[in-house]
Scaffold this motif. Structure first.
Motif, PDB file in Angstrom:
ATOM      1  N   GLN A 174       0.296 -15.905  11.966  1.00 34.01           N
ATOM      2  CA  GLN A 174       1.534 -15.161  11.921  1.00 34.01           C
ATOM      3  C   GLN A 174       1.226 -13.664  11.987  1.00 34.01           C
ATOM      4  N   VAL A 175       2.155 -12.944  12.580  1.00 39.89           N
ATOM      5  CA  VAL A 175       1.975 -11.502  12.724  1.00 39.89           C
ATOM      6  C   VAL A 175       2.077 -10.831  11.370  1.00 39.89           C
ATOM      7  N   GLN A 176       1.116  -9.972  11.068  1.00 39.23           N
ATOM      8  CA  GLN A 176       1.126  -9.213   9.815  1.00 39.23           C
ATOM      9  C   GLN A 176       0.640  -7.798  10.068  1.00 39.23           C
ATOM     10  N   LEU A 177       1.281  -6.873   9.396  1.00 39.27           N
ATOM     11  CA  LEU A 177       0.840  -5.485   9.383  1.00 39.27           C
ATOM     12  C   LEU A 177       0.641  -5.106   7.924  1.00 39.27           C
ATOM     13  N   VAL A 178      -0.590  -4.718   7.567  1.00 48.68           N
ATOM     14  CA  VAL A 178      -0.897  -4.382   6.186  1.00 48.68           C
ATOM     15  C   VAL A 178      -1.309  -2.911   6.112  1.00 48.68           C
ATOM     16  N   GLN A 179      -0.584  -2.168   5.297  1.00 52.09           N
ATOM     17  CA  GLN A 179      -0.807  -0.725   5.200  1.00 52.09           C
ATOM     18  C   GLN A 179      -1.666  -0.361   3.995  1.00 52.09           C
ATOM     19  N   SER A 180      -2.211   0.844   4.043  1.00 51.92           N
ATOM     20  CA  SER A 180      -3.006   1.361   2.943  1.00 51.92           C
ATOM     21  C   SER A 180      -2.118   1.666   1.736  1.00 51.92           C
ATOM     22  N   GLY A 181      -2.754   1.891   0.610  1.00 51.19           N
ATOM     23  CA  GLY A 181      -2.021   2.075  -0.639  1.00 51.19           C
ATOM     24  C   GLY A 181      -1.412   3.458  -0.814  1.00 51.19           C
ATOM     25  N   ALA A 182      -0.626   3.574  -1.859  1.00 51.93           N
ATOM     26  CA  ALA A 182       0.076   4.824  -2.163  1.00 51.93           C
ATOM     27  C   ALA A 182      -0.904   5.979  -2.347  1.00 51.93           C
ATOM     28  N   ASP A 183      -0.422   7.173  -2.073  1.00 48.59           N
ATOM     29  CA  ASP A 183      -1.284   8.354  -2.124  1.00 48.59           C
ATOM     30  C   ASP A 183      -0.491   9.527  -2.676  1.00 48.59           C
ATOM     31  N   VAL A 184      -1.203  10.421  -3.368  1.00 48.34           N
ATOM     32  CA  VAL A 184      -0.594  11.641  -3.894  1.00 48.34           C
ATOM     33  C   VAL A 184      -1.370  12.819  -3.318  1.00 48.34           C
ATOM     34  N   LYS A 185      -0.654  13.764  -2.750  1.00 51.28           N
ATOM     35  CA  LYS A 185      -1.281  14.931  -2.130  1.00 51.28           C
ATOM     36  C   LYS A 185      -0.622  16.215  -2.611  1.00 51.28           C
ATOM     37  N   LYS A 186      -1.383  17.291  -2.545  1.00 50.97           N
ATOM     38  CA  LYS A 186      -0.837  18.605  -2.879  1.00 50.97           C
ATOM     39  C   LYS A 186      -0.247  19.240  -1.628  1.00 50.97           C
ATOM     40  N   PRO A 187       0.724  20.125  -1.802  1.00 47.82           N
ATOM     41  CA  PRO A 187       1.289  20.832  -0.653  1.00 47.82           C
ATOM     42  C   PRO A 187       0.194  21.511   0.147  1.00 47.82           C
ATOM     43  N   GLY A 188       0.315  21.407   1.480  1.00 47.57           N
ATOM     44  CA  GLY A 188      -0.668  21.991   2.368  1.00 47.57           C
ATOM     45  C   GLY A 188      -1.787  21.055   2.772  1.00 47.57           C
ATOM     46  N   ALA A 189      -1.938  19.956   2.054  1.00 48.83           N
ATOM     47  CA  ALA A 189      -2.994  18.987   2.367  1.00 48.83           C
ATOM     48  C   ALA A 189      -2.564  18.079   3.514  1.00 48.83           C
ATOM     49  N   SER A 190      -3.472  17.150   3.864  1.00 46.87           N
ATOM     50  CA  SER A 190      -3.196  16.154   4.900  1.00 46.87           C
ATOM     51  C   SER A 190      -3.276  14.763   4.285  1.00 46.87           C
ATOM     52  N   VAL A 191      -2.604  13.818   4.918  1.00 50.38           N
ATOM     53  CA  VAL A 191      -2.677  12.423   4.501  1.00 50.38           C
ATOM     54  C   VAL A 191      -2.885  11.567   5.736  1.00 50.38           C
ATOM     55  N   LYS A 192      -3.654  10.490   5.567  1.00 52.78           N
ATOM     56  CA  LYS A 192      -3.879   9.559   6.663  1.00 52.78           C
ATOM     57  C   LYS A 192      -3.554   8.159   6.177  1.00 52.78           C
ATOM     58  N   VAL A 193      -2.570   7.534   6.790  1.00 55.30           N
ATOM     59  CA  VAL A 193      -2.115   6.200   6.422  1.00 55.30           C
ATOM     60  C   VAL A 193      -2.617   5.215   7.477  1.00 55.30           C
ATOM     61  N   SER A 194      -3.134   4.075   7.019  1.00 54.15           N
ATOM     62  CA  SER A 194      -3.620   3.064   7.958  1.00 54.15           C
ATOM     63  C   SER A 194      -2.701   1.852   7.992  1.00 54.15           C
ATOM     64  N   CYS A 195      -2.797   1.110   9.078  1.00 48.72           N
ATOM     65  CA  CYS A 195      -1.936  -0.052   9.328  1.00 48.72           C
ATOM     66  C   CYS A 195      -2.782  -1.071  10.090  1.00 48.72           C
ATOM     67  N   THR A 196      -3.201  -2.132   9.410  1.00 47.27           N
ATOM     68  CA  THR A 196      -4.092  -3.120  10.020  1.00 47.27           C
ATOM     69  C   THR A 196      -3.303  -4.342  10.456  1.00 47.27           C
ATOM     70  N   ALA A 197      -3.422  -4.672  11.738  1.00 47.92           N
ATOM     71  CA  ALA A 197      -2.648  -5.755  12.324  1.00 47.92           C
ATOM     72  C   ALA A 197      -3.461  -7.036  12.428  1.00 47.92           C
ATOM     73  N   SER A 198      -2.760  -8.160  12.349  1.00 41.29           N
ATOM     74  CA  SER A 198      -3.385  -9.460  12.550  1.00 41.29           C
ATOM     75  C   SER A 198      -2.356 -10.425  13.107  1.00 41.29           C
ATOM     76  N   GLY A 199      -2.828 -11.501  13.729  1.00 43.31           N
ATOM     77  CA  GLY A 199      -1.937 -12.540  14.223  1.00 43.31           C
ATOM     78  C   GLY A 199      -1.451 -12.351  15.646  1.00 43.31           C
TER      79      GLY A 199
END
Lengths: 119, 111
Positions: free
Chosen positions: A1-26
């Protein structure tokens, strides 16, 4: 079955960067673009853009041009969304979705990743 | 302000039918048959309910139907059930630089 699993919650300070992942299967990852949508607390859905490994193409919504980068890694069936120069109003749940470009809709969605921007 | 206009809330009793409207322009809803609808329960990811104006994905109840007239699309839910209580969002392809636009969302309350 199709699944998309994302990375966990994150806390960042203003001005920083964030990178979110999304791993697909199925399914064959490179055959479908991945879109990214965000939802601020208590607000509606906001389209951010999409990236296609198959077409080697990426399109960003104008609101995010210059501040977002979407990529894919076909060796791990993972899509990434990096958002830079974070502000407090970037606090939101970020979703990835498999994009059906024939009709511009997301047929399978990840569970969402909460990104909190706070000093 | 969202590009597509939806009513903030609608309500209905179990067994009744309700319709949620989604109004855009000729650059989006009116110009293409690329309207989709999503259901979102609190704390959950959106779920695709209708695509290409009126098509249902496999597994979605036939109580959900979609239509379009000019610049307005509609989602109709017949035989309302308690589990239908959720937020509903419309979406459309657009010729603007965003490619896809969403409506502001409609909260459905089952009385």
């Amino acid at each position: 079955q199709v699944q998309l699993v994302q990375s966990g919650a994150d806390v960042k300070k203003p001005g920083a960067s964030v990178k979110v992942s999304c791993t697909a299967s199925g399914y064959t990852f490179s055959s479908y673009p991945i879109s990214w949508v965000r939802q601020a607390p208590g607000q509606g859905l906001e389209w951010m853009g999409w990236t296609s490994a198959w077409r080697a193409d990426t399109k960003y919504a104008q609101n995010f041009q210059g501040r977002v980068t979407m990529t894919t890694d076909t060796s791990t069936n993972t899509a990434y969304m990096e958002l830079r120069s974070l502000r407090s109003d970037d606090t939101a749940v970020y979703y990835c979705a498999r994009l059906r470009s024939s009709g511009w809709y997301g047929d399978y969605w990840g569970q969402g990743t909460l990104v909190t921007v706070s000093s | 302000q969202s590009a597509l206009t939806q009513p903030a809330s609608v309500s209905g009793s179990p067994g009744q039918s309700i319709t949620i409207s989604c109004t855009g322009t000729s650059s989006d809803v009116g110009g293409y048959n690329y309207v989709s609808w999503y259901q979102q329960h609190p704390g959950k990811a959106p779920k695709l309910m209708i695509f290409d104006v009126s098509d249902r994905p496999s597994g979605v109840s036939n109580r959900f139907s979609g239509s379009k007239s000019a610049n307005t699309a509609s989602l109709t839910i017949s035989g309302l059930q308690a589990e239908d209580e959720a937020d509903y969002y419309c979406s459309s392809y657009t010729t603007s630089s965003t490619y896809v636009v969403f409506g502001g969302g409609t909260k459905l309350t089952v009385l």
